[in-house]
Design a protein around this motif. Sequence first.
Motif, PDB file in Angstrom:
ATOM      1  N   ARG A 187       0.825  -1.205   0.000  1.00  0.00           N
ATOM      2  CA  ARG A 187       0.000   0.000   0.000  1.00  0.00           C
ATOM      3  C   ARG A 187       0.864   1.262   0.000  1.00  0.00           C
ATOM      4  O   ARG A 187       0.608   2.204  -0.751  1.00  0.00           O
ATOM      5  N   ARG A 191      -5.254   5.383  -7.940  1.00  0.00           N
ATOM      6  CA  ARG A 191      -6.223   5.651  -6.866  1.00  0.00           C
ATOM      7  C   ARG A 191      -7.026   4.377  -6.581  1.00  0.00           C
ATOM      8  O   ARG A 191      -7.231   4.010  -5.419  1.00  0.00           O
ATOM      9  N   GLU A 192      -7.434   3.690  -7.644  1.00  0.00           N
ATOM     10  CA  GLU A 192      -8.167   2.433  -7.470  1.00  0.00           C
ATOM     11  C   GLU A 192      -7.284   1.368  -6.821  1.00  0.00           C
ATOM     12  O   GLU A 192      -7.734   0.631  -5.939  1.00  0.00           O
ATOM     13  N   ARG A 203      -4.745   1.933  -4.859  1.00  0.00           N
ATOM     14  CA  ARG A 203      -4.538   2.311  -3.459  1.00  0.00           C
ATOM     15  C   ARG A 203      -5.739   1.919  -2.609  1.00  0.00           C
ATOM     16  O   ARG A 203      -5.589   1.385  -1.512  1.00  0.00           O
ATOM     17  N   LEU A 204      -6.938   2.159  -3.122  1.00  0.00           N
ATOM     18  CA  LEU A 204      -8.134   1.790  -2.372  1.00  0.00           C
ATOM     19  C   LEU A 204      -8.193   0.278  -2.156  1.00  0.00           C
ATOM     20  O   LEU A 204      -8.536  -0.186  -1.057  1.00  0.00           O
ATOM     21  N   GLU A 251      -5.627  -0.530   0.490  1.00  0.00           N
ATOM     22  CA  GLU A 251      -6.097  -0.129   1.820  1.00  0.00           C
ATOM     23  C   GLU A 251      -7.164  -1.091   2.326  1.00  0.00           C
ATOM     24  O   GLU A 251      -7.206  -1.410   3.518  1.00  0.00           O
ATOM     25  N   LEU A 252      -8.003  -1.576   1.422  1.00  0.00           N
ATOM     26  CA  LEU A 252      -9.017  -2.565   1.800  1.00  0.00           C
ATOM     27  C   LEU A 252      -8.347  -3.858   2.260  1.00  0.00           C
ATOM     28  O   LEU A 252      -8.770  -4.468   3.250  1.00  0.00           O
TER      29      LEU A 252
END
Length: 157
Positions: free
Chosen positions: A20, A100-101, A103-104, A107-108
């Motif tokens: 991440r 961005r996708e 990273r999300l 993070e999930l």
Amino acid sequence: MTHPTLQPLFVLLEQAEQARDEIVAQQARAEQAHAAAQAQQDQLRGYRQDYQRRWQQQFTQGVGIALATCYHDFAGRLNGVVDLQAEQVVRAAQAMDELRERRLAAELRVASVRKLIERREALLLAQGERRDQKRADELASRMAWQRLQQGHAFDVA
């Protein structure tokens, strides 16, 4: 001290956090690249507007065909450069969106591993508490049995 069965999950968590963090760094670089591409596009558009304004003034005074041809050739190349830069801005924006996708998703994954660790810790804690309670119940039962046995020993004598 952590339970040995949790160690692989902590390793997984560390790997997920590192992945991440790398994506976050890539995203920051992509945002900088997009900002630089946007700034260059703005600069090129401003230069093109200035160039067109100067030449409009020149054309009102009259210019030769050779000079007009040079203007049109350069203006065409300048328009091509502005268009290429616009494509570069679009590609940079797409790269930012993709990161961005990613990273999300990363993070999930980190949050999921953390939640799994929390659940396993809670399960281990509950198992330990049940084990301790069982031991305490067994000890109390033995002590009660011993008291009962001692009470009967006095009755027989």
